[in-house]
Write a protein that holds these residues in place. Sequence first.
Motif, PDB file in Angstrom:
ATOM      1  N   THR A  70       2.279  12.003   0.043  1.00  0.00           N
ATOM      2  CA  THR A  70       1.171  11.715  -0.885  1.00  0.00           C
ATOM      3  C   THR A  70       0.117  10.879  -0.166  1.00  0.00           C
ATOM      4  O   THR A  70       0.314  10.427   0.967  1.00  0.00           O
ATOM      5  CB  THR A  70       1.646  10.906  -2.105  1.00  0.00           C
ATOM      6  OG1 THR A  70       2.057   9.606  -1.651  1.00  0.00           O
ATOM      7  CG2 THR A  70       2.776  11.583  -2.840  1.00  0.00           C
ATOM      8  N   GLU A  71      -0.998  10.651  -0.857  1.00  0.00           N
ATOM      9  CA  GLU A  71      -1.997   9.728  -0.319  1.00  0.00           C
ATOM     10  C   GLU A  71      -1.508   8.286  -0.479  1.00  0.00           C
ATOM     11  O   GLU A  71      -0.551   8.023  -1.215  1.00  0.00           O
ATOM     12  CB  GLU A  71      -3.341   9.932  -1.044  1.00  0.00           C
ATOM     13  CG  GLU A  71      -3.476   9.304  -2.422  1.00  0.00           C
ATOM     14  CD  GLU A  71      -2.850  10.103  -3.555  1.00  0.00           C
ATOM     15  OE1 GLU A  71      -3.188   9.833  -4.720  1.00  0.00           O
ATOM     16  OE2 GLU A  71      -1.991  10.973  -3.285  1.00  0.00           O
ATOM     17  N   VAL A  72      -2.150   7.357   0.224  1.00  0.00           N
ATOM     18  CA  VAL A  72      -1.807   5.922   0.141  1.00  0.00           C
ATOM     19  C   VAL A  72      -2.612   5.307  -0.996  1.00  0.00           C
ATOM     20  O   VAL A  72      -3.810   5.563  -1.119  1.00  0.00           O
ATOM     21  CB  VAL A  72      -2.158   5.210   1.475  1.00  0.00           C
ATOM     22  CG1 VAL A  72      -1.904   3.708   1.370  1.00  0.00           C
ATOM     23  CG2 VAL A  72      -1.377   5.824   2.624  1.00  0.00           C
ATOM     24  N   ILE A  73      -1.936   4.503  -1.848  1.00  0.00           N
ATOM     25  CA  ILE A  73      -2.662   3.750  -2.885  1.00  0.00           C
ATOM     26  C   ILE A  73      -2.664   2.292  -2.444  1.00  0.00           C
ATOM     27  O   ILE A  73      -1.610   1.689  -2.259  1.00  0.00           O
ATOM     28  CB  ILE A  73      -1.978   3.882  -4.265  1.00  0.00           C
ATOM     29  CG1 ILE A  73      -1.758   5.363  -4.634  1.00  0.00           C
ATOM     30  CG2 ILE A  73      -2.796   3.178  -5.340  1.00  0.00           C
ATOM     31  CD1 ILE A  73      -2.969   6.142  -5.030  1.00  0.00           C
ATOM     32  N   LYS A  74      -3.854   1.737  -2.247  1.00  0.00           N
ATOM     33  CA  LYS A  74      -3.979   0.392  -1.651  1.00  0.00           C
ATOM     34  C   LYS A  74      -3.729  -0.732  -2.673  1.00  0.00           C
ATOM     35  O   LYS A  74      -4.107  -0.585  -3.842  1.00  0.00           O
ATOM     36  CB  LYS A  74      -5.391   0.218  -1.074  1.00  0.00           C
ATOM     37  CG  LYS A  74      -5.684   1.124   0.129  1.00  0.00           C
ATOM     38  CD  LYS A  74      -5.218   0.456   1.392  1.00  0.00           C
ATOM     39  CE  LYS A  74      -5.757   1.150   2.625  1.00  0.00           C
ATOM     40  NZ  LYS A  74      -5.434   0.445   3.836  1.00  0.00           N
ATOM     41  N   TYR A  75      -3.142  -1.807  -2.156  1.00  0.00           N
ATOM     42  CA  TYR A  75      -3.033  -3.089  -2.877  1.00  0.00           C
ATOM     43  C   TYR A  75      -2.446  -2.969  -4.277  1.00  0.00           C
ATOM     44  O   TYR A  75      -3.057  -3.401  -5.252  1.00  0.00           O
ATOM     45  CB  TYR A  75      -4.405  -3.805  -2.987  1.00  0.00           C
ATOM     46  CG  TYR A  75      -5.214  -3.778  -1.728  1.00  0.00           C
ATOM     47  CD1 TYR A  75      -4.698  -4.310  -0.532  1.00  0.00           C
ATOM     48  CD2 TYR A  75      -6.486  -3.213  -1.709  1.00  0.00           C
ATOM     49  CE1 TYR A  75      -5.446  -4.260   0.636  1.00  0.00           C
ATOM     50  CE2 TYR A  75      -7.232  -3.168  -0.534  1.00  0.00           C
ATOM     51  CZ  TYR A  75      -6.701  -3.692   0.641  1.00  0.00           C
ATOM     52  OH  TYR A  75      -7.419  -3.637   1.798  1.00  0.00           O
TER      53      TYR A  75
ATOM     54  N   ASP B 286       0.879  -1.183   0.000  1.00  0.00           N
ATOM     55  CA  ASP B 286       0.000   0.000   0.000  1.00  0.00           C
ATOM     56  C   ASP B 286       0.918   1.235   0.000  1.00  0.00           C
ATOM     57  O   ASP B 286       1.126   1.861   1.035  1.00  0.00           O
ATOM     58  CB  ASP B 286      -0.892   0.028   1.253  1.00  0.00           C
ATOM     59  CG  ASP B 286      -1.663  -1.284   1.427  1.00  0.00           C
ATOM     60  OD1 ASP B 286      -2.156  -1.806   0.420  1.00  0.00           O
ATOM     61  OD2 ASP B 286      -1.757  -1.774   2.569  1.00  0.00           O
ATOM     62  N   PRO B 287       1.497   1.583  -1.158  1.00  0.00           N
ATOM     63  CA  PRO B 287       2.594   2.555  -1.151  1.00  0.00           C
ATOM     64  C   PRO B 287       2.167   4.024  -1.041  1.00  0.00           C
ATOM     65  O   PRO B 287       1.086   4.412  -1.488  1.00  0.00           O
ATOM     66  CB  PRO B 287       3.289   2.310  -2.493  1.00  0.00           C
ATOM     67  CG  PRO B 287       2.286   1.621  -3.334  1.00  0.00           C
ATOM     68  CD  PRO B 287       1.276   0.972  -2.457  1.00  0.00           C
ATOM     69  N   PHE B 288       3.032   4.808  -0.397  1.00  0.00           N
ATOM     70  CA  PHE B 288       2.917   6.273  -0.419  1.00  0.00           C
ATOM     71  C   PHE B 288       4.331   6.853  -0.435  1.00  0.00           C
ATOM     72  O   PHE B 288       5.312   6.161  -0.131  1.00  0.00           O
ATOM     73  CB  PHE B 288       2.103   6.799   0.776  1.00  0.00           C
ATOM     74  CG  PHE B 288       2.743   6.604   2.133  1.00  0.00           C
ATOM     75  CD1 PHE B 288       3.526   7.600   2.718  1.00  0.00           C
ATOM     76  CD2 PHE B 288       2.546   5.420   2.858  1.00  0.00           C
ATOM     77  CE1 PHE B 288       4.102   7.434   3.968  1.00  0.00           C
ATOM     78  CE2 PHE B 288       3.127   5.242   4.112  1.00  0.00           C
ATOM     79  CZ  PHE B 288       3.905   6.251   4.668  1.00  0.00           C
TER      80      PHE B 288
ATOM     81  N   ASP C 222       2.141  -1.019  -8.543  1.00  0.00           N
ATOM     82  CA  ASP C 222       2.270  -0.055  -9.651  1.00  0.00           C
ATOM     83  C   ASP C 222       1.347   1.152  -9.397  1.00  0.00           C
ATOM     84  O   ASP C 222       0.397   1.380 -10.150  1.00  0.00           O
ATOM     85  CB  ASP C 222       1.875  -0.718 -10.981  1.00  0.00           C
ATOM     86  CG  ASP C 222       2.712  -1.955 -11.261  1.00  0.00           C
ATOM     87  OD1 ASP C 222       3.943  -1.816 -11.361  1.00  0.00           O
ATOM     88  OD2 ASP C 222       2.135  -3.060 -11.340  1.00  0.00           O
ATOM     89  N   PRO C 223       1.623   1.892  -8.321  1.00  0.00           N
ATOM     90  CA  PRO C 223       0.696   2.979  -7.936  1.00  0.00           C
ATOM     91  C   PRO C 223       0.772   4.170  -8.890  1.00  0.00           C
ATOM     92  O   PRO C 223       1.802   4.435  -9.509  1.00  0.00           O
ATOM     93  CB  PRO C 223       1.205   3.394  -6.558  1.00  0.00           C
ATOM     94  CG  PRO C 223       2.679   3.070  -6.597  1.00  0.00           C
ATOM     95  CD  PRO C 223       2.797   1.830  -7.433  1.00  0.00           C
ATOM     96  N   VAL C 224      -0.359   4.880  -8.979  1.00  0.00           N
ATOM     97  CA  VAL C 224      -0.382   6.183  -9.668  1.00  0.00           C
ATOM     98  C   VAL C 224      -0.988   7.166  -8.659  1.00  0.00           C
ATOM     99  O   VAL C 224      -2.156   7.041  -8.293  1.00  0.00           O
ATOM    100  CB  VAL C 224      -1.251   6.136 -10.947  1.00  0.00           C
ATOM    101  CG1 VAL C 224      -1.306   7.517 -11.596  1.00  0.00           C
ATOM    102  CG2 VAL C 224      -0.696   5.113 -11.925  1.00  0.00           C
ATOM    103  N   TRP C 225      -0.144   8.097  -8.190  1.00  0.00           N
ATOM    104  CA  TRP C 225      -0.629   9.059  -7.200  1.00  0.00           C
ATOM    105  C   TRP C 225      -1.284  10.247  -7.879  1.00  0.00           C
ATOM    106  O   TRP C 225      -0.981  10.563  -9.031  1.00  0.00           O
ATOM    107  CB  TRP C 225       0.529   9.538  -6.310  1.00  0.00           C
ATOM    108  CG  TRP C 225       1.020   8.476  -5.381  1.00  0.00           C
ATOM    109  CD1 TRP C 225       0.448   8.077  -4.204  1.00  0.00           C
ATOM    110  CD2 TRP C 225       2.180   7.641  -5.555  1.00  0.00           C
ATOM    111  NE1 TRP C 225       1.180   7.058  -3.631  1.00  0.00           N
ATOM    112  CE2 TRP C 225       2.253   6.772  -4.437  1.00  0.00           C
ATOM    113  CE3 TRP C 225       3.175   7.543  -6.543  1.00  0.00           C
ATOM    114  CZ2 TRP C 225       3.264   5.828  -4.279  1.00  0.00           C
ATOM    115  CZ3 TRP C 225       4.185   6.606  -6.393  1.00  0.00           C
ATOM    116  CH2 TRP C 225       4.223   5.755  -5.268  1.00  0.00           C
TER     117      TRP C 225
END
Length: 544
Positions: A192-197, A172-174, A200-203
């Motif tokens: 930044t906000e947390v992107i869950k599960y 769950d990266p930030f 390959d996050p896009v903030w």
Amino acid sequence: MAYTGTPSPAGPIGSPYCVCKVELSVCGQNLLDRDVTSKSDPFCVLFMEVNGKWVELDRTETAVNNLNPAFSKKFVVDYHFEEVQKLKFALFDQDKSSMQLYEHDFLGEFSCTLGMIVSSKKITRTLLLGNGKPAGKGMITIAAQELSDNRVITLSMAGRKLDKKDLFGKSDPFLEFYKPGDDGKWMLVHRTEVIKYTLDPVWKPFTVPLVSLCDGDVEKLIKVMCYDYDSDGGHDFIGEFQTSVARMCEAQDAFPLELECINPKKQKKKKNYKNSGIIIVKSCKITRDFSFLDYILGGCQLMFTVGIDFTASNGNPRDPSSLHYINPMGTNEYLSAIWAVGQIIQDYDSDKMFPALGFGAQLPPDWKVSHEFAINFNPTNPFCSGVEGIVQAYSACLPHIRFYGPTNFSPIVNHVARFAAQATQQEAASQYFILLIITDGVISDMDETRHAVVQASKLPMSIIIVGVGNADFAAMEFLDGDSRVLRSHTGEEAVRDIVQFVPFRDFRNAPKETLAKAVLAELPQQVVQYFKHQNLPPINSEPA
């Protein structure tokens, strides 16, 4: 925001929207020569009027043997739009090393308001002696510049193939951004906000002041750390990297910048360690977040119009109980409101010619009721010269009109809106219109006025209403959309709040500056909001 409640002179009144620092540069030309064997050695002293007394703020260095000095030492002054800030620049020829000004020869002085300087950006004026006569051919030039870095940075970030930190799922990266602090430690600037599960996050894109992110220095190293969020606060470290704003600005929409996210512990342990994923800068843009002062220094003029209520409910102006009765001191609540607002706004209009309109009276010779008449009785040229001109025209027209009714606001609102609409055709931040309506009470044409205000909210225009007397001003509070959005009778919403209502009775016993502060507190914000909404930068703005 409507300012109600009892004002106390001690605390700050209004709001600190427009407190910023202005740097003033001073040059002298053709100064008086007070030295027998050589030229004068001038220095400049800046005074500000505080409670009726001149207080010294600062001095420049001394320019040796020079009648045309350009002083390198700048004066820095806090700028408050809603106050009249009187300044005096006095030049002296240094004769001794004394700090006492009477020990030095006087070369002349010039007084003005800070508003005059910033509205012109640069002024050159004659220096005067103590008797008001010119100091020879001596001149002074003063230039103003805002002292603030108004650049903001907008970043779009993403990640790819980040390390998996959760046993039963993905991470769950930030991200956290740090800059070096004065103490040598890293200081958190943005999270930044947390992107869950996902690995390959896009903030979401975010915007921060450039000063916050890197102290305005695009070459300064900043550190970005990536974590896996844990609800217990024990976030797992994924990796980090260092970069600079200049480097991130290489990212373009079609060419994102890829930076390796490194976990130093893993790097030491594993020989074939490559990285803990890639952080992608999708785009990085620096823009300017313009302030009210940027627009004024860019040449924007504030166009001031007054609308005065001459309805019968005000009472006969010859009767001391009338709101239009001019007392032996030469004033009344109408005049006090005109002075309070006008003396500040007049500094921001180069020709100082202001239309003054009346409503709700019968006019000679046929005694028809008018809801938008020139109080100088010159319909083709309703302009008065300065605030003094408005006051003279007001006093002169009182004996010649009959107070009547009803109290219709919409004709005057629409009158100013027509001029504001013409100004939009220039597609430049060159003019903003301010209508001051002074009234004693209830609006008769509420539906039409609501509609007129909603339409005017799309234009470079603000409306200030000062309620005089002791009437019920509930309808005015309704127009001032602080607590809810104003709607017209058809249901259309105002695109922004442009009405500021203030009851004069709250300020009867307060210093006269207090009314101006309360009435004008929101104006800088409204000006900026309009031009930003239209994507109009100040006329002479530099690119970011």
